[in-house]
Scaffold this motif. Structure first.
Motif, PDB file in Angstrom:
ATOM      1  N   ALA A 271      33.038  38.099  51.551  1.00 50.55           N
ATOM      2  CA  ALA A 271      32.559  38.342  50.194  1.00 50.55           C
ATOM      3  C   ALA A 271      31.564  37.263  49.783  1.00 50.55           C
ATOM      4  N   ALA A 272      31.854  36.015  50.138  1.00 49.78           N
ATOM      5  CA  ALA A 272      30.932  34.925  49.823  1.00 49.78           C
ATOM      6  C   ALA A 272      29.588  35.128  50.509  1.00 49.78           C
ATOM      7  N   ASP A 273      29.602  35.824  51.635  1.00 49.38           N
ATOM      8  CA  ASP A 273      28.376  36.124  52.385  1.00 49.38           C
ATOM      9  C   ASP A 273      27.727  37.426  51.914  1.00 49.38           C
ATOM     10  N   ASN A 274      28.282  37.991  50.830  1.00 45.99           N
ATOM     11  CA  ASN A 274      27.727  39.196  50.189  1.00 45.99           C
ATOM     12  C   ASN A 274      27.692  40.392  51.123  1.00 45.99           C
ATOM     13  N   ARG A 275      28.790  40.604  51.855  1.00 42.44           N
ATOM     14  CA  ARG A 275      28.855  41.676  52.848  1.00 42.44           C
ATOM     15  C   ARG A 275      29.279  43.023  52.272  1.00 42.44           C
ATOM     16  N   PHE A 276      29.715  43.063  51.022  1.00 41.66           N
ATOM     17  CA  PHE A 276      30.301  44.284  50.475  1.00 41.66           C
ATOM     18  C   PHE A 276      29.536  44.773  49.253  1.00 41.66           C
ATOM     19  N   VAL A 277      29.529  46.096  49.066  1.00 38.09           N
ATOM     20  CA  VAL A 277      28.977  46.656  47.824  1.00 38.09           C
ATOM     21  C   VAL A 277      30.050  46.739  46.752  1.00 38.09           C
ATOM     22  N   ALA A 278      31.316  46.670  47.155  1.00 40.97           N
ATOM     23  CA  ALA A 278      32.426  46.656  46.202  1.00 40.97           C
ATOM     24  C   ALA A 278      33.654  46.106  46.904  1.00 40.97           C
ATOM     25  N   VAL A 279      34.523  45.478  46.129  1.00 42.90           N
ATOM     26  CA  VAL A 279      35.790  44.960  46.643  1.00 42.90           C
ATOM     27  C   VAL A 279      36.918  45.567  45.822  1.00 42.90           C
ATOM     28  N   LEU A 280      37.838  46.242  46.515  1.00 45.19           N
ATOM     29  CA  LEU A 280      39.045  46.785  45.890  1.00 45.19           C
ATOM     30  C   LEU A 280      40.190  45.856  46.279  1.00 45.19           C
TER      31      LEU A 280
ATOM     32  N   ALA B 234      29.808  36.049  43.795  1.00 43.68           N
ATOM     33  CA  ALA B 234      28.659  36.735  44.386  1.00 43.68           C
ATOM     34  C   ALA B 234      28.175  37.906  43.534  1.00 43.68           C
ATOM     35  N   GLY B 235      28.876  38.211  42.445  1.00 39.35           N
ATOM     36  CA  GLY B 235      28.481  39.317  41.580  1.00 39.35           C
ATOM     37  C   GLY B 235      28.831  40.681  42.130  1.00 39.35           C
ATOM     38  N   ILE B 236      29.718  40.747  43.121  1.00 39.43           N
ATOM     39  CA  ILE B 236      30.120  42.022  43.717  1.00 39.43           C
ATOM     40  C   ILE B 236      31.074  42.747  42.770  1.00 39.43           C
ATOM     41  N   PRO B 237      30.869  44.027  42.491  1.00 34.41           N
ATOM     42  CA  PRO B 237      31.804  44.764  41.642  1.00 34.41           C
ATOM     43  C   PRO B 237      33.215  44.747  42.233  1.00 34.41           C
ATOM     44  N   GLN B 238      34.205  44.473  41.368  1.00 33.41           N
ATOM     45  CA  GLN B 238      35.586  44.376  41.819  1.00 33.41           C
ATOM     46  C   GLN B 238      36.494  45.288  41.007  1.00 33.41           C
ATOM     47  N   ILE B 239      37.335  46.028  41.714  1.00 29.34           N
ATOM     48  CA  ILE B 239      38.464  46.716  41.094  1.00 29.34           C
ATOM     49  C   ILE B 239      39.701  46.011  41.627  1.00 29.34           C
ATOM     50  N   VAL B 240      40.527  45.489  40.746  1.00 29.63           N
ATOM     51  CA  VAL B 240      41.601  44.584  41.121  1.00 29.63           C
ATOM     52  C   VAL B 240      42.931  45.126  40.624  1.00 29.63           C
ATOM     53  N   ALA B 241      43.990  44.881  41.394  1.00 35.46           N
ATOM     54  CA  ALA B 241      45.354  45.236  40.986  1.00 35.46           C
ATOM     55  C   ALA B 241      46.308  44.170  41.541  1.00 35.46           C
ATOM     56  N   PRO B 242      47.491  44.021  40.922  1.00 39.54           N
ATOM     57  CA  PRO B 242      48.373  42.903  41.268  1.00 39.54           C
ATOM     58  C   PRO B 242      49.387  43.222  42.357  1.00 39.54           C
ATOM     59  N   GLY B 243      48.938  43.855  43.444  1.00 40.95           N
ATOM     60  CA  GLY B 243      49.875  44.219  44.492  1.00 40.95           C
ATOM     61  C   GLY B 243      50.648  43.039  45.047  1.00 40.95           C
ATOM     62  N   ALA B 244      51.987  43.137  45.039  1.00 36.82           N
ATOM     63  CA  ALA B 244      52.899  42.202  45.706  1.00 36.82           C
ATOM     64  C   ALA B 244      52.878  40.792  45.140  1.00 36.82           C
ATOM     65  N   VAL B 245      52.369  40.591  43.925  1.00 35.82           N
ATOM     66  CA  VAL B 245      52.352  39.227  43.380  1.00 35.82           C
ATOM     67  C   VAL B 245      53.731  38.770  42.902  1.00 35.82           C
ATOM     68  N   ASP B 246      54.714  39.661  42.951  1.00 36.19           N
ATOM     69  CA  ASP B 246      56.082  39.253  42.594  1.00 36.19           C
ATOM     70  C   ASP B 246      56.757  38.483  43.722  1.00 36.19           C
ATOM     71  N   MET B 247      56.167  38.505  44.923  1.00 37.71           N
ATOM     72  CA  MET B 247      56.799  37.917  46.097  1.00 37.71           C
ATOM     73  C   MET B 247      56.111  36.627  46.525  1.00 37.71           C
ATOM     74  N   VAL B 248      56.894  35.755  47.131  1.00 40.31           N
ATOM     75  CA  VAL B 248      56.377  34.556  47.790  1.00 40.31           C
ATOM     76  C   VAL B 248      56.835  34.611  49.241  1.00 40.31           C
ATOM     77  N   ASP B 249      55.883  34.468  50.156  1.00 40.80           N
ATOM     78  CA  ASP B 249      56.183  34.525  51.589  1.00 40.80           C
ATOM     79  C   ASP B 249      56.524  33.149  52.151  1.00 40.80           C
ATOM     80  N   PHE B 250      57.319  33.137  53.174  1.00 41.83           N
ATOM     81  CA  PHE B 250      57.584  31.927  53.938  1.00 41.83           C
ATOM     82  C   PHE B 250      58.038  32.346  55.328  1.00 41.83           C
ATOM     83  N   PRO B 251      58.009  31.435  56.312  1.00 43.31           N
ATOM     84  CA  PRO B 251      58.449  31.807  57.655  1.00 43.31           C
ATOM     85  C   PRO B 251      59.937  32.162  57.686  1.00 43.31           C
TER      86      PRO B 251
END
Length: 419
Positions: free
Chosen positions: A234-243, A272-289
């Motif tokens: 995304a920082a390299d501006n590779r996408f027209v949109a990020v979901l 980068a100014g890329i259009p984003q559609i964002v949702a909070p998938g799985a933010v209730d969880m914290v991962d660990f080994p």
């Protein structure tokens, strides 16, 4: 006749000449053409590199003498890393190299990581390192297609163990250069983040729908390095949109988990100014080994073992309010359009009734905080359904299509022909 790939071989020739010359010989025997880049500071290699330390210094308009006087070994190698990154990027752009490989301990690895980040995806980049895959390496330093191998026996001089590793690496980078397929901008590309298909399954619908519209879809698995790759591209501006629908790595980073994509997760597409559609998938969880004890601060929370590598626990209401505020702060940094979808019916497979991570009060607290935290110009779209429901994918596609129609998202060739 197969093209002979030009392999840029990088290291400190004053201290690792035997290893570098051995690798050069193995690269030749595998069908490659080794091109030597010396990043020594104080000494000189016992061979003549194609690009010496003076060329590295000159790439950033300084001298090797000034670099040596810069302060200490850390400041000197930082400057060498800057010069080498500029030089190597220019060499690749001019078609003078086809792949990059470096050897080093912590110093050489530190420098090589910067060079790898300077090269575009699709250019083979390989680091032979005494700290390969170590947690000493922060996620944001890792190029999205970087290959590493642990340099066993790689402290001082050649031995059979060391040769076994160096020969494999030399053959691997030649093979990668011969078979590499660089991305071609044939179709506009859309990025989607997800957490597998069992936890978050919306991509099963979204991918074919976006492909019907003429877009290439790239899906990133957000278990640390997947999110890092998304951020780098995304920082390299590779996408027209990020979901960006799987933000668990944001929650992981806030809670000190090693399953992190770095401090800038959810920021680079916006910058980068890329259009984003964002949702909070799985933010209730914290991962660990899975193979480590549950973190003390979360030891009383609901637990889910995904496999023998990865396990998750949930955060409570306060933890979820904290991540909601962090998400909104990151989205507020965006210079392009952002829409946020809030699915109040649940945000991952295991938070539904009857599942092990079902906590409706904590989910409600998160939704409440998210409503108040999201500020214009970010669009807020609240739905009653679950993130894995048809309501969610229909909402996402409706926003996407509206933005294409209004010119916010670049249309595909197929859409231009039918308009």
């Amino acid at each position: 006749m197969t093209k002979i790939p030009k392999i840029l071989l990088c290291g400190t020739g004053d201290t690792k000449a035997d290893e570098l010359l051995y690798m050069a010989e193995r690269i030749r025997s595998a069908g490659g053409d080794p091109i030597m880049l010396d990043v020594s500071v104080l000494g000189d290699p016992p061979y003549q590199p194609e690009y010496d330390k003076h060329a590295v210094a000159s790439a950033i308009d300084t001298t090797i003498e000034a670099i040596a006087r810069s302060g200490d070994e850390n400041s000197a190698m930082e400057l060498m890393a800057r010069g080498a990154s500029v030089l190597v990027r220019d060499l690749e752009a001019a078609g003078k190299i086809d792949a990059f490989i470096a050897i080093g301990g912590t110093m050489g690895t530190d420098l090589a990581l910067d060079i790898a980040l300077a090269l575009p995806i699709g250019v083979p980049k390989f680091i032979v390192s005494t700290i390969a895959y170590s947690h000493l390496i922060p996620p944001e330093r890792i190029a999205p297609d970087l290959m590493m191998i642990l340099w066993a026996g790689g402290l001082y001089g050649l031995n059979d163990t060391c040769k076994a590793v160096l020969s494999q690496a030399s053959g691997a980078v030649v093979g990668a250069a011969l078979t590499a397929a660089k991305p071609r901008p044939n179709l506009p590309t859309v990025a989607i983040s997800s957490l597998g298909t069992s936890c978050l399954s919306y991509m099963k619908t979204l991918r074919p729908e976006l492909e019907k519209r003429g877009y290439e879809v790239v899906i990133f698995h957000t278990t640390g390095m997947g999110g890092r790759a998304l951020e780098s591209l995304a920082a390299d501006n590779r996408f027209v949109a990020v979901l960006d629908f799987s933000l668990q790595e944001v929650a992981n980073h806030l809670n000190g988990s090693v399953v992190s994509s770095g401090v800038d997760r959810l920021e680079n597409a916006g910058r980068a100014g890329i259009p984003q559609i964002v949702a909070p998938g799985a933010v209730d969880m914290v991962d660990f080994p899975t193979w480590k004890p549950v973190p003390q601060s979360l030891s009383d929370r609901p637990y889910h073992a995904h496999n023998r590598l990865l396990a998750s626990v949930t955060t409570g209401r306060d933890g979820r309010r904290h991540v909601a505020r962090a998400i909104s702060e990151k989205l507020a940094l965006a210079t392009g359009p952002v829409a946020f979808i809030l699915p109040t019916g649940g945000i991952e497979q295991w938070d539904q009734e009857g599942e092990p991570l079902y906590e409706p009060d904590a989910l409600a607290a998160f939704s409440d905080e998210m409503r108040s935290a999201i500020k214009a110009p970010v669009e807020l779209h609240e739905i009653k359904g679950h993130i894995n429901s048809a309501e969610f994918t229909n909402t996402a596609l409706a926003i996407f299509d509206r933005w294409v129609a209004s010119g916010v998202i670049a249309p595909s060739i197929r859409q231009e022909r039918t308009s």
